[in-house]
Write a protein that holds these residues in place. Structure first.
Motif, PDB file in Angstrom:
ATOM      1  N   ILE A  53       0.859  -1.181   0.000  1.00  0.00           N
ATOM      2  CA  ILE A  53       0.000   0.000   0.000  1.00  0.00           C
ATOM      3  C   ILE A  53       0.895   1.231   0.000  1.00  0.00           C
ATOM      4  O   ILE A  53       1.609   1.491   0.975  1.00  0.00           O
ATOM      5  CB  ILE A  53      -0.935   0.011   1.236  1.00  0.00           C
ATOM      6  CG1 ILE A  53      -1.768  -1.270   1.294  1.00  0.00           C
ATOM      7  CG2 ILE A  53      -1.836   1.238   1.202  1.00  0.00           C
ATOM      8  CD1 ILE A  53      -2.555  -1.441   2.592  1.00  0.00           C
ATOM      9  N   LEU A  54       0.886   1.967  -1.103  1.00  0.00           N
ATOM     10  CA  LEU A  54       1.676   3.186  -1.229  1.00  0.00           C
ATOM     11  C   LEU A  54       0.787   4.391  -0.904  1.00  0.00           C
ATOM     12  O   LEU A  54      -0.287   4.532  -1.481  1.00  0.00           O
ATOM     13  CB  LEU A  54       2.240   3.316  -2.641  1.00  0.00           C
ATOM     14  CG  LEU A  54       3.254   2.226  -3.036  1.00  0.00           C
ATOM     15  CD1 LEU A  54       3.414   2.173  -4.545  1.00  0.00           C
ATOM     16  CD2 LEU A  54       4.598   2.473  -2.374  1.00  0.00           C
ATOM     17  N   VAL A  55       1.253   5.237   0.008  1.00  0.00           N
ATOM     18  CA  VAL A  55       0.454   6.381   0.468  1.00  0.00           C
ATOM     19  C   VAL A  55       1.138   7.677   0.059  1.00  0.00           C
ATOM     20  O   VAL A  55       2.226   7.996   0.543  1.00  0.00           O
ATOM     21  CB  VAL A  55       0.268   6.353   1.994  1.00  0.00           C
ATOM     22  CG1 VAL A  55      -0.543   7.562   2.447  1.00  0.00           C
ATOM     23  CG2 VAL A  55      -0.404   5.062   2.433  1.00  0.00           C
ATOM     24  N   GLY A  56       0.499   8.425  -0.840  1.00  0.00           N
ATOM     25  CA  GLY A  56       1.027   9.714  -1.268  1.00  0.00           C
ATOM     26  C   GLY A  56       1.679   9.651  -2.641  1.00  0.00           C
ATOM     27  O   GLY A  56       2.294   8.643  -3.011  1.00  0.00           O
ATOM     28  N   ALA A  57       1.572  10.765  -3.361  1.00  0.00           N
ATOM     29  CA  ALA A  57       2.174  10.840  -4.694  1.00  0.00           C
ATOM     30  C   ALA A  57       3.686  10.705  -4.631  1.00  0.00           C
ATOM     31  O   ALA A  57       4.306  10.125  -5.528  1.00  0.00           O
ATOM     32  CB  ALA A  57       1.799  12.173  -5.353  1.00  0.00           C
ATOM     33  N   ASP A  58       4.308  11.222  -3.553  1.00  0.00           N
ATOM     34  CA  ASP A  58       5.762  11.114  -3.408  1.00  0.00           C
ATOM     35  C   ASP A  58       6.198   9.662  -3.251  1.00  0.00           C
ATOM     36  O   ASP A  58       7.182   9.221  -3.857  1.00  0.00           O
ATOM     37  CB  ASP A  58       6.266  11.971  -2.248  1.00  0.00           C
ATOM     38  CG  ASP A  58       5.529  11.730  -0.943  1.00  0.00           C
ATOM     39  OD1 ASP A  58       4.506  11.021  -0.940  1.00  0.00           O
ATOM     40  OD2 ASP A  58       5.970  12.280   0.099  1.00  0.00           O
ATOM     41  N   SER A  59       5.458   8.892  -2.461  1.00  0.00           N
ATOM     42  CA  SER A  59       5.795   7.487  -2.273  1.00  0.00           C
ATOM     43  C   SER A  59       5.657   6.706  -3.573  1.00  0.00           C
ATOM     44  O   SER A  59       6.512   5.880  -3.924  1.00  0.00           O
ATOM     45  CB  SER A  59       4.892   6.877  -1.195  1.00  0.00           C
ATOM     46  OG  SER A  59       5.239   5.525  -0.957  1.00  0.00           O
ATOM     47  N   LYS A  60       4.601   6.962  -4.316  1.00  0.00           N
ATOM     48  CA  LYS A  60       4.383   6.267  -5.594  1.00  0.00           C
ATOM     49  C   LYS A  60       5.475   6.621  -6.602  1.00  0.00           C
ATOM     50  O   LYS A  60       6.013   5.749  -7.286  1.00  0.00           O
ATOM     51  CB  LYS A  60       3.010   6.634  -6.155  1.00  0.00           C
ATOM     52  CG  LYS A  60       1.855   6.086  -5.338  1.00  0.00           C
ATOM     53  CD  LYS A  60       0.512   6.542  -5.905  1.00  0.00           C
ATOM     54  CE  LYS A  60      -0.646   6.038  -5.049  1.00  0.00           C
ATOM     55  NZ  LYS A  60      -1.948   6.514  -5.550  1.00  0.00           N
ATOM     56  N   PHE A  61       5.812   7.918  -6.674  1.00  0.00           N
ATOM     57  CA  PHE A  61       6.841   8.357  -7.616  1.00  0.00           C
ATOM     58  C   PHE A  61       8.198   7.752  -7.272  1.00  0.00           C
ATOM     59  O   PHE A  61       8.910   7.221  -8.139  1.00  0.00           O
ATOM     60  CB  PHE A  61       6.937   9.885  -7.619  1.00  0.00           C
ATOM     61  CG  PHE A  61       8.170  10.415  -8.298  1.00  0.00           C
ATOM     62  CD1 PHE A  61       8.316  10.336  -9.670  1.00  0.00           C
ATOM     63  CD2 PHE A  61       9.193  10.989  -7.545  1.00  0.00           C
ATOM     64  CE1 PHE A  61       9.472  10.817 -10.299  1.00  0.00           C
ATOM     65  CE2 PHE A  61      10.340  11.463  -8.157  1.00  0.00           C
ATOM     66  CZ  PHE A  61      10.483  11.385  -9.535  1.00  0.00           C
TER      67      PHE A  61
END
Length: 267
Positions: free
Chosen positions: A234-242
């Motif tokens: 589970i990735l939380v936040g656009a920064d984590s996904k990027f």
């Protein structure tokens, strides 16, 4: 596992993202047990829950004490008769200091809370969770658990350990009714520095940086949504996904990118 009607234990439930996890679970019809070492914070969480019309059970526990955590598991199970899930949310960061200058007392404190605390809670509840028709374990890692952050090397090491601990547990429990999820939050708008015993709050330095922060309530919504859909990661936040994508694409370049961003923050 759908959380409605389920009993869920949340560590670090007195502040920040943990507090929002508690409220989001309650809003979805779960029975919640909030755990924190900060008694006043827990009382505030419980008072807010009562004001919203919810009943919340709380336990003041230091998760770095294995015997106290084992007692917590017994008491939590006895209170409702069963527990269906745990969310290992409690965690602290280190001072923004290079490893060479970081004292062993601070190193051990971070390792005890982030790694051993997660391990103690998981081990204490797991035998019971295996008896339930369905159950779920959610462990909060960090994007610092897959990407090196200068000045947070020990914190990152503990969160990387939580990542592998969770992934290994998922493989071991593959043929059981217990599902497992690992969470990688990016920057969340919480006072993690203050809650980690550090003197300064992690305030954003620009409007752009502030815009990139994920609200704790939104983070809680994403995490519980991932839990209900049995998500492995589970990735939380656009920064984590990027940064997850960037690091898998080019680890060395991603590490250099973060090192440049952290310049000036590390003593």
């Amino acid at each position: 596992m759908k959380v409605k009607g389920k009993v869920i234990v949340v560590t670090g439930g007195g502040n920040g993202m943990g507090k929002e996890l508690v409220f989001h679970l309650l809003s979805k019809g779960a029975k919640v047990i909030a755990v924190d070492r900060n008694e006043s914070a827990l009382k505030e969480t419980a008072a807010t829950a009562e004001m919203l019309g919810y009943s919340l059970k709380t336990f003041v526990v230091d998760i770095t004490n294995r015997q106290d955590v084992e007692t917590l598991a017994d008491n939590a199970i006895a209170h409702f008769g069963y527990v269906d899930g745990i969310i290992n949310n409690a965690g602290i960061i280190q001072p923004f200091i290079k490893l060479n200058d970081l004292g062993y007392d601070e190193i051990e404190r971070v390792m005890q809370v982030n790694l051993y605390g997660t391990l103690y809670v998981t081990k204490s509840f797991l035998p019971h969770l295996l008896t339930r028709p369905e159950a779920h374990i959610v462990n909060i890692s960090s994007m610092g658990g897959f990407l090196p952050v200068p000045g947070q090397t020990i914190y990152g090491a503990t969160k990387a350990a939580v990542k592998l601990l969770t992934e290994g547990l998922n493989s071991e429990l593959a043929n059981t009714g217990v599902k497992v999820s690992v969470v990688f939050p990016g920057a969340i708008r919480t006072n993690i520095m203050g809650n980690s015993g550090l003197a300064v709050e992690n305030k954003p330095t620009s409007k752009m940086q502030e815009a990139l922060l994920t609200l704790p309530s939104k983070a809680a919504e994403i995490i519980i949504g991932g839990m209900e859909n049995n998500r492995y990661r589970i990735l939380v936040g656009a920064d984590s996904k990027f940064l997850d994508f960037y690091y898998r694409l080019n680890p060395k370049s991603a590490a250099a990118f973060i090192s440049k961003k952290m310049k000036g923050l590390v003593k």
